[in-house]
Scaffold this active site. Structure first.
Site, PDB file in Angstrom:
ATOM      1  N   THR A   8       0.942  -1.116   0.020  1.00  0.00           N
ATOM      2  CA  THR A   8       0.077  -0.042   0.084  1.00  0.00           C
ATOM      3  C   THR A   8       0.711   1.198   0.192  1.00  0.00           C
ATOM      4  O   THR A   8       2.068   1.223   0.468  1.00  0.00           O
ATOM      5  CB  THR A   8      -0.691   0.250   1.235  1.00  0.00           C
ATOM      6  OG1 THR A   8      -1.867   1.183   1.260  1.00  0.00           O
ATOM      7  CG2 THR A   8      -0.105   0.212   2.695  1.00  0.00           C
ATOM      8  N   ASN A  10      -0.885   3.829   1.175  1.00  0.00           N
ATOM      9  CA  ASN A  10      -1.668   4.772   1.839  1.00  0.00           C
ATOM     10  C   ASN A  10      -1.177   4.832   3.469  1.00  0.00           C
ATOM     11  O   ASN A  10      -1.317   3.697   3.958  1.00  0.00           O
ATOM     12  CB  ASN A  10      -3.090   4.298   1.857  1.00  0.00           C
ATOM     13  CG  ASN A  10      -3.998   4.991   2.795  1.00  0.00           C
ATOM     14  OD1 ASN A  10      -3.772   5.494   3.808  1.00  0.00           O
ATOM     15  ND2 ASN A  10      -5.440   5.255   2.255  1.00  0.00           N
ATOM     16  N   LYS A  13      -3.515   3.615   6.211  1.00  0.00           N
ATOM     17  CA  LYS A  13      -3.947   2.162   6.351  1.00  0.00           C
ATOM     18  C   LYS A  13      -2.642   1.599   7.091  1.00  0.00           C
ATOM     19  O   LYS A  13      -2.990   0.737   8.026  1.00  0.00           O
ATOM     20  CB  LYS A  13      -3.847   1.569   4.933  1.00  0.00           C
ATOM     21  CG  LYS A  13      -5.071   1.813   4.418  1.00  0.00           C
ATOM     22  CD  LYS A  13      -5.168   1.064   3.020  1.00  0.00           C
ATOM     23  CE  LYS A  13      -6.207   1.390   2.191  1.00  0.00           C
ATOM     24  NZ  LYS A  13      -6.169   0.568   0.849  1.00  0.00           N
ATOM     25  N   ASP A  69      -7.946  -3.662  -0.331  1.00  0.00           N
ATOM     26  CA  ASP A  69      -8.869  -2.751  -0.862  1.00  0.00           C
ATOM     27  C   ASP A  69     -10.020  -2.489  -0.198  1.00  0.00           C
ATOM     28  O   ASP A  69     -10.607  -3.653   0.240  1.00  0.00           O
ATOM     29  CB  ASP A  69      -9.289  -3.288  -2.488  1.00  0.00           C
ATOM     30  CG  ASP A  69      -9.041  -2.002  -3.357  1.00  0.00           C
ATOM     31  OD1 ASP A  69      -8.427  -1.178  -3.289  1.00  0.00           O
ATOM     32  OD2 ASP A  69     -10.137  -2.322  -4.213  1.00  0.00           O
ATOM     33  N   PHE A 149      -8.774   9.433   8.205  1.00  0.00           N
ATOM     34  CA  PHE A 149      -8.993   9.766   6.874  1.00  0.00           C
ATOM     35  C   PHE A 149     -10.217   9.521   5.905  1.00  0.00           C
ATOM     36  O   PHE A 149     -10.887   9.024   6.294  1.00  0.00           O
ATOM     37  CB  PHE A 149      -7.629   9.076   6.362  1.00  0.00           C
ATOM     38  CG  PHE A 149      -7.931   7.541   6.169  1.00  0.00           C
ATOM     39  CD1 PHE A 149      -7.839   6.720   7.199  1.00  0.00           C
ATOM     40  CD2 PHE A 149      -8.086   7.021   4.801  1.00  0.00           C
ATOM     41  CE1 PHE A 149      -8.071   5.383   7.054  1.00  0.00           C
ATOM     42  CE2 PHE A 149      -8.082   5.634   4.683  1.00  0.00           C
ATOM     43  CZ  PHE A 149      -8.064   4.958   5.922  1.00  0.00           C
ATOM     44  N   TYR A 151     -13.497   8.917   4.166  1.00  0.00           N
ATOM     45  CA  TYR A 151     -14.820   9.074   4.598  1.00  0.00           C
ATOM     46  C   TYR A 151     -15.292   9.323   5.894  1.00  0.00           C
ATOM     47  O   TYR A 151     -16.536   9.370   6.571  1.00  0.00           O
ATOM     48  CB  TYR A 151     -15.790   8.310   3.564  1.00  0.00           C
ATOM     49  CG  TYR A 151     -15.716   8.189   2.239  1.00  0.00           C
ATOM     50  CD1 TYR A 151     -16.599   9.324   1.418  1.00  0.00           C
ATOM     51  CD2 TYR A 151     -14.859   7.244   1.681  1.00  0.00           C
ATOM     52  CE1 TYR A 151     -16.360   8.951   0.245  1.00  0.00           C
ATOM     53  CE2 TYR A 151     -14.567   7.522   0.189  1.00  0.00           C
ATOM     54  CZ  TYR A 151     -15.370   8.260  -0.530  1.00  0.00           C
ATOM     55  OH  TYR A 151     -15.259   8.452  -1.977  1.00  0.00           O
ATOM     56  N   ASP A 152     -14.081   9.114   6.848  1.00  0.00           N
ATOM     57  CA  ASP A 152     -14.383   9.076   8.376  1.00  0.00           C
ATOM     58  C   ASP A 152     -15.256   9.928   8.952  1.00  0.00           C
ATOM     59  O   ASP A 152     -16.126   9.950   9.822  1.00  0.00           O
ATOM     60  CB  ASP A 152     -12.962   9.063   8.967  1.00  0.00           C
ATOM     61  CG  ASP A 152     -12.387   7.633   8.893  1.00  0.00           C
ATOM     62  OD1 ASP A 152     -12.781   6.582   8.513  1.00  0.00           O
ATOM     63  OD2 ASP A 152     -11.065   7.671   9.410  1.00  0.00           O
ATOM     64  N   LYS A 172     -11.694   3.712  16.868  1.00  0.00           N
ATOM     65  CA  LYS A 172     -12.015   2.936  15.388  1.00  0.00           C
ATOM     66  C   LYS A 172     -11.994   1.591  15.491  1.00  0.00           C
ATOM     67  O   LYS A 172     -12.825   1.070  14.735  1.00  0.00           O
ATOM     68  CB  LYS A 172     -11.186   4.166  14.523  1.00  0.00           C
ATOM     69  CG  LYS A 172     -11.597   3.565  13.048  1.00  0.00           C
ATOM     70  CD  LYS A 172     -11.030   4.467  11.926  1.00  0.00           C
ATOM     71  CE  LYS A 172     -11.425   3.980  10.599  1.00  0.00           C
ATOM     72  NZ  LYS A 172     -10.534   4.539   9.426  1.00  0.00           N
TER      73      LYS A 172
HETATM   74  P1  ITT Z   1      -3.490   1.650  -1.662  1.00  0.00           P
HETATM   75  O1  ITT Z   1      -4.266   1.153  -2.786  1.00  0.00           O
HETATM   76  O2  ITT Z   1      -2.058   1.956  -2.078  1.00  0.00           O
HETATM   77  O3  ITT Z   1      -3.761   0.633  -0.429  1.00  0.00           O
HETATM   78  P2  ITT Z   1      -5.748   3.794  -1.712  1.00  0.00           P
HETATM   79  O4  ITT Z   1      -5.853   5.121  -0.557  1.00  0.00           O
HETATM   80  O5  ITT Z   1      -5.964   3.913  -3.118  1.00  0.00           O
HETATM   81  O6  ITT Z   1      -4.576   2.914  -0.881  1.00  0.00           O
HETATM   82  P3  ITT Z   1      -8.083   2.134  -1.788  1.00  0.00           P
HETATM   83  O7  ITT Z   1      -7.861   1.856  -3.172  1.00  0.00           O
HETATM   84  O8  ITT Z   1      -8.647   1.031  -0.831  1.00  0.00           O
HETATM   85  O9  ITT Z   1      -6.823   2.740  -1.116  1.00  0.00           O
HETATM   86  O10 ITT Z   1      -9.096   3.245  -1.625  1.00  0.00           O
HETATM   87  C1  ITT Z   1      -9.957   3.389  -0.803  1.00  0.00           C
HETATM   88  C2  ITT Z   1     -10.390   4.710  -0.361  1.00  0.00           C
HETATM   89  O11 ITT Z   1     -11.641   4.675   0.480  1.00  0.00           O
HETATM   90  C3  ITT Z   1      -9.417   5.487   0.411  1.00  0.00           C
HETATM   91  O12 ITT Z   1      -8.848   6.273  -0.517  1.00  0.00           O
HETATM   92  C4  ITT Z   1     -10.373   6.366   1.296  1.00  0.00           C
HETATM   93  O13 ITT Z   1     -10.911   7.368   0.568  1.00  0.00           O
HETATM   94  C5  ITT Z   1     -11.500   5.451   1.545  1.00  0.00           C
HETATM   95  N1  ITT Z   1     -11.275   4.569   2.684  1.00  0.00           N
HETATM   96  C6  ITT Z   1     -10.669   3.575   2.905  1.00  0.00           C
HETATM   97  N2  ITT Z   1     -10.498   3.025   4.145  1.00  0.00           N
HETATM   98  C7  ITT Z   1     -11.176   4.108   4.791  1.00  0.00           C
HETATM   99  C8  ITT Z   1     -11.279   4.182   6.190  1.00  0.00           C
HETATM  100  O14 ITT Z   1     -11.168   3.440   7.135  1.00  0.00           O
HETATM  101  N3  ITT Z   1     -12.107   5.282   6.347  1.00  0.00           N
HETATM  102  C9  ITT Z   1     -12.614   6.276   5.707  1.00  0.00           C
HETATM  103  N4  ITT Z   1     -12.340   6.014   4.421  1.00  0.00           N
HETATM  104  C10 ITT Z   1     -11.673   5.026   3.938  1.00  0.00           C
END
Ligand code: ITT
Length: 192
Positions: A8, A10, A13, A69, A149, A151-152, A172
């Site tokens: 990832t 992110n 995460k 994801d 982060f 949509y939290d 959380k």
């Molecule tokens: P990686 O693919 O590098 O892991 P990413 O941010 O692109 O990171 P995702 O494709 O899983 O991750 O995108 C999911 C999106 O959903 C993320 O960018 C957030 O906007 C949202 N999201 C994911 N988990 C969340 C959480 O726990 N709380 C709030 N929003 C979340």
């Protein structure tokens, strides 16, 4: 001590998952593994995108790794933003713009039911495994809280009156989709 690369970019995460890891595992984010890559997420299912990310890193490193994801699935929007959660309002992945779009689409709609769904894909000793975590809740009519982060600020999990963005990470974790999926991952790994 088991080592696992977490595929990832992110860092939110990474922080959440590192706060859940037991002593037997070391999670290595891509940055720490020295890997700089924006892994494509071309599929219309969370499972397929998770596998794409884990497979890409496994093919590069030949090391055990996992990815996840996550999507926010809103009932009144037919499951959107779902797999498009990161880029719902556009390619620049702007959290605020994504939230604004969701609130706009839900304006005047009474059914605020939604769920976060996380799919983890693990590649362990060349085998592929999946783990899922779901957190059901409601979408607020306006933002609440500054933490977290994505949509939290607009999501309140069932069993709480606070948005995820009003909670500490530990709070959380008691509710979250990610915690549920990760718990299954570590339970599985601890049986190996
Ligand atoms: P990686 O693919 O590098 O892991 P990413 O941010 O692109 O990171 P995702 O494709 O899983 O991750 O995108 C999911 C999106 O959903 C993320 O960018 C957030 O906007 C949202 N999201 C994911 N988990 C969340 C959480 O726990 N709380 C709030 N929003 C979340």
């Amino acid at each position: 001590m088991y080592q696992l690369i977490f595929a990832t970019n992110n860092r939110n995460k990474v922080a959440e998952i590192q706060s859940l890891v037991g002593h037997n595992f070391e999670i290595i984010p891509l940055k720490e593994a020295g890997i700089e890559i924006d892994i494509p997420e071309p599929h219309d299912q969370l499972e397929a995108n998770a596998e794409e990310k884990a497979r890409t890193i496994f093919d590069m490193t030949n090391q055990n790794c996992f990815s996840e994801d996550t999507g926010l699935e809103i009932a009144a929007l037919g499951g959107e933003p779902g797999v498009k959660s990161a880029r719902y309002a556009g390619e620049d992945r702007d959290f605020q713009a994504n939230i604004d779009l969701v609130l706009h689409k839900l304006n005047g709609i009474e059914n605020r039911s939604a769920q976060f769904r996380t799919v983890i894909c693990l590649i362990w000793e060349q085998q592929t495994y999946y783990f899922e975590g779901i957190c059901k809740g409601q979408i607020l009519t306006q933002m609440q809280g500054e933490k977290g982060f994505g949509y939290d600020p607009i999501f309140v999990p069932d069993g709480s009156t606070k948005s995820f963005a009003s909670m500490t990470m530990e709070e959380k974790n008691q509710f979250s989709h990610r915690q549920k999926a990760v718990t299954q991952l570590f339970e599985f790994l601890s049986t190996l």
